[in-house]
Design an enzyme around this catalytic site. Structure first.
Site, mmCIF file in Angstrom:
data_model
loop_
_atom_site.group_PDB
_atom_site.id
_atom_site.type_symbol
_atom_site.label_atom_id
_atom_site.label_comp_id
_atom_site.label_asym_id
_atom_site.label_seq_id
_atom_site.Cartn_x
_atom_site.Cartn_y
_atom_site.Cartn_z
ATOM 1 N N ASN A 81 0.812 -1.214 0.000
ATOM 2 C CA ASN A 81 0.000 0.000 0.000
ATOM 3 C C ASN A 81 0.851 1.272 0.000
ATOM 4 O OD1 ASN A 81 -2.372 1.418 0.009
ATOM 5 N ND2 ASN A 81 -2.917 0.986 2.151
ATOM 6 N N HIS B 194 -14.336 -4.875 11.480
ATOM 7 C CA HIS B 194 -13.968 -3.560 12.005
ATOM 8 C C HIS B 194 -15.215 -2.746 12.319
ATOM 9 C CE1 HIS B 194 -9.687 -3.081 10.202
ATOM 10 N NE2 HIS B 194 -9.884 -4.297 10.653
ATOM 11 N N ARG C 20 -13.147 -5.743 16.021
ATOM 12 C CA ARG C 20 -12.171 -4.708 16.362
ATOM 13 C C ARG C 20 -12.923 -3.392 16.520
ATOM 14 N NH1 ARG C 20 -7.375 -2.084 12.584
ATOM 15 N NH2 ARG C 20 -8.984 -0.531 12.214
ATOM 16 N N TYR D 233 -6.691 7.275 13.089
ATOM 17 C CA TYR D 233 -6.619 5.980 12.408
ATOM 18 C C TYR D 233 -7.819 5.105 12.768
ATOM 19 C CZ TYR D 233 -5.789 1.208 11.432
ATOM 20 O OH TYR D 233 -5.994 -0.061 10.988
ATOM 21 N N ASP E 298 -6.732 -1.717 17.738
ATOM 22 C CA ASP E 298 -5.460 -1.462 17.046
ATOM 23 C C ASP E 298 -4.886 -0.131 17.521
ATOM 24 O OD1 ASP E 298 -3.340 -1.283 15.301
ATOM 25 O OD2 ASP E 298 -4.518 -1.748 13.503
ATOM 26 N N HIS F 24 -1.924 0.891 16.501
ATOM 27 C CA HIS F 24 -1.248 1.377 15.290
ATOM 28 C C HIS F 24 0.087 2.078 15.588
ATOM 29 C CE1 HIS F 24 -1.594 2.334 10.894
ATOM 30 N NE2 HIS F 24 -2.306 1.228 10.942
ATOM 31 N N GLU G 202 -3.305 -4.373 19.422
ATOM 32 C CA GLU G 202 -2.478 -4.604 18.238
ATOM 33 C C GLU G 202 -1.444 -3.490 18.086
ATOM 34 O OE1 GLU G 202 -4.943 -5.445 14.916
ATOM 35 O OE2 GLU G 202 -3.646 -4.389 13.513
ATOM 36 N N GLU H 217 1.949 -6.750 11.319
ATOM 37 C CA GLU H 217 1.455 -6.490 9.968
ATOM 38 C C GLU H 217 2.503 -5.820 9.080
ATOM 39 O OE1 GLU H 217 -1.996 -4.140 11.053
ATOM 40 O OE2 GLU H 217 -1.077 -2.362 10.214
ATOM 41 N N ARG I 233 0.932 -11.298 13.484
ATOM 42 C CA ARG I 233 -0.013 -10.825 12.459
ATOM 43 C C ARG I 233 0.628 -10.634 11.087
ATOM 44 N NH1 ARG I 233 -2.176 -6.635 12.368
ATOM 45 N NH2 ARG I 233 -4.198 -7.245 11.566
ATOM 46 N N HIS J 285 -3.033 -10.255 9.288
ATOM 47 C CA HIS J 285 -3.517 -8.995 8.729
ATOM 48 C C HIS J 285 -4.426 -9.300 7.535
ATOM 49 C CE1 HIS J 285 -2.064 -4.901 6.891
ATOM 50 N NE2 HIS J 285 -3.154 -4.734 7.595
ATOM 51 N N ASP K 86 -6.251 -3.426 1.693
ATOM 52 C CA ASP K 86 -5.127 -3.246 0.764
ATOM 53 C C ASP K 86 -4.420 -4.569 0.458
ATOM 54 O OD1 ASP K 86 -4.586 -2.267 3.608
ATOM 55 O OD2 ASP K 86 -2.542 -2.690 2.958
ATOM 56 N N GLU L 53 -8.046 -11.315 10.369
ATOM 57 C CA GLU L 53 -8.712 -10.036 10.112
ATOM 58 C C GLU L 53 -9.453 -10.120 8.770
ATOM 59 O OE1 GLU L 53 -6.061 -6.715 9.364
ATOM 60 O OE2 GLU L 53 -7.472 -5.318 10.257
ATOM 61 N N TRP M 195 2.229 7.005 12.210
ATOM 62 C CA TRP M 195 0.824 6.998 11.788
ATOM 63 C C TRP M 195 0.146 5.725 12.236
ATOM 64 C CZ3 TRP M 195 -1.593 3.806 7.952
ATOM 65 C CH2 TRP M 195 -2.992 4.060 7.856
HETATM 66 O O1 EZ4 Z 1 -3.195 0.503 8.431
HETATM 67 O O2 EZ4 Z 1 -3.249 -2.078 5.988
HETATM 68 O O3 EZ4 Z 1 -4.920 -3.808 11.147
HETATM 69 N N1 EZ4 Z 1 -4.979 -3.220 10.120
HETATM 70 C C1 EZ4 Z 1 -4.274 -2.113 9.830
HETATM 71 C C2 EZ4 Z 1 -4.418 -1.567 8.441
HETATM 72 C C3 EZ4 Z 1 -3.176 -0.819 7.958
HETATM 73 C C4 EZ4 Z 1 -3.186 -0.784 6.460
HETATM 74 C C5 EZ4 Z 1 -1.940 -0.090 5.915
HETATM 75 O O4 EZ4 Z 1 -1.844 -0.273 4.557
HETATM 76 O O5 EZ4 Z 1 -3.560 -1.617 10.666
HETATM 77 O O6 EZ4 Z 1 -5.570 -0.758 8.376
HETATM 78 CO CO CO Z 2 -3.209 -2.938 12.297
#
Ligand code: EZ4
Ligand code: CO
Length: 402
Positions: free
Chosen positions: A37, A122, A147, A159, A210, A212, A236, A262, A283, A312, A316, A339, A402
């Site tokens: 991605n 999600h 999630r 996010y 998550d 992130h 996560e 991931e 993951r 994961h 994407d 997921e 991010w």
């Molecule tokens: O941000 O796959 O758990 N899932 C994630 C995703 C990632 C994207 C990044 O390309 O964290 O949403």
């Molecule tokens: Co994630």
């Protein structure tokens, strides 16, 4: 059975995907996902310029040898671009092997270890009030795991909260959009969210969240502790995982399970996390971690250390990756969760597939091979569109994760 042709197909049915199609001298073909991605064309070029010429004429049945040839042969090891390219070749060759054998790939991996693959969806919304009906939707659909992500009061966007409820697509502009982050506001808010959710849905629904990559280990330890009363299945990516021993600190403070991986590409990225039992779920994915062959090695290592899989499965990762993941998920002994984010109708049309959702489980296709295809004619109607992932800044402007 020699490899006669290999085509790199870039298409954008609502989002970008890179697919490798390997065609053999006998006419049997296989497909592999190579989507990275926001960096799609780097993998497409890697395949087109450096891998495809080396594939032509090779014996299509030699999956392991081809994997080693591409991994060792590059000299430059690991990394997401290389490993996604290798993954695409590996996945396509497993697809071919299954078709030649007349068996779904999971049969070649040892057969079924379970009846179905438990997936999580999600649920997300700006507010706690609005996320509760989203969770209820998943429960009604039969999901056993959800999630949960919400907006953070005081932050404009964050996010995991999407414009469209079913299809989350963070790569939303040609150049990165900018989000603002406050750890203090986040840590304050998340326990309230899960208190409400647990209260509403009772003790058995599996709940996940998550982070992130946005916290430090001690912050993640605090989060894990504050969530203990709500019995999450995992948090996560609580912190970035380059420093694997950093997870020891989280472990020392909380019993909330941890899922990571991931962004990992090889077994070396998680060797310490797994062997020191610093995580509960790994993951990594088929497409970014070297294909079915290498991900199987990661899961086997994890199995020695009480670590389960949690692959994961964001949008994407193409339906080709999802199909491959499901064959592994159903075969391995230490499966945890998968997921599952739904693809759009346009994506599903470009990638016809036999896997399906029923009774809260995903089921791999019973067709020979992976049971997924690419409609090249349709794919050609959706040209590539540049799309970057966002960046995240602290309130004072400092670039954050991010
Ligand atoms: O941000 O796959 O758990 N899932 C994630 C995703 C990632 C994207 C990044 O390309 O964290 O949403
Ligand atoms: Co994630």
């Amino acid at each position: 059975m020699k490899i006669a042709d290999a085509r790199v197909i870039v298409t954008c049915p609502d989002r970008n995907f890179v697919t490798l199609k390997i065609v053999t001298s006998s006419g049997v073909y296989g497909v592999g996902d190579a989507t990275l991605n926001g960096r799609e064309l780097a993998v497409a070029a890697y395949l087109q310029e450096h891998v495809v010429p080396a594939l032509i004429g090779r014996d299509a049945s030699r999956i392991e040898d081809t994997w080693q040839y591409l991994y060792r042969g590059a000299y430059w090891r690991r990394g997401p671009v290389t490993m996604s390219a290798i993954a695409a070749v590996d996945t396509a060759l497993w697809d071919i092997k299954g078709k030649v054998a007349g068996l779904p790939v999971y049969q070649l991996l040892g057969g079924r270890s379970r009846d179905g693959v438990t997936v999580y969806g999600h649920a997300n919304a700006d507010t706690v009030d609005d996320v509760l009906p989203e969770i209820a939707n998943y429960v009604d659909l039969g999901y056993r795991a959800v999630r949960v992500q919400t907006g953070i009061p005081g932050l404009a966007s964050t996010y995991g909260v999407s414009k469209d409820r079913l299809f989350y697509e963070p790569a939303d502009a040609a150049l990165p959009t900018e989000n603002t982050w406050s750890t203090a506001q986040y840590l304050d808010h998340v326990p309230e969210v899960f208190a409400r959710v647990r209260d509403e849905f009772g003790p058995t629904l599996k709940l996940l969240h998550d982070v992130h990559h946005r916290l430090t280990p001690i912050e993640a330890a605090r989060l894990g502790r504050s969530l203990e009363p709500y019995n999450l299945t995992w948090i996560e990516d609580p912190v970035p995982a380059e420093l694997q021993e950093g997870f020891r600190l989280i472990r020392q403070h909380t019993t909330t399970p941890i899922a990571v991986g991931e962004v990992f590409n090889t077994i070396w990225d998680c060797q310490q996390l797994i062997s020191e039992q610093l995580i509960d779920y790994i993951r990594a994915t088929v497409v970014h971690a070297g294909g079915i062959s290498h991900l199987r090695r990661i899961f086997d290592l994890a199995n020695l250390y009480h670590v389960r899989s949690g692959s994961h499965g964001a949008t994407d990762l193409s339906p080709v990756c999802m199909a491959a993941a499901l064959h592994l998920d159903v075969a391995i002994p230490n499966f945890g969760l998968q997921e599952y984010m739904r693809h759009t109708e346009a994506t599903d049309a470009v990638f016809p597939h036999g896997y399906h959702f029923a009774d809260g489980y995903l089921h791999p296709s019973e067709e020979p091979g992976l049971g997924v295809d690419i409609d090249e004619g349709l794919a050609a109607q959706y040209p590539y569109r540049p799309a970057a992932l966002p960046v995240n800044r602290l309130e004072d402007g400092t670039l954050h994760n991010w």
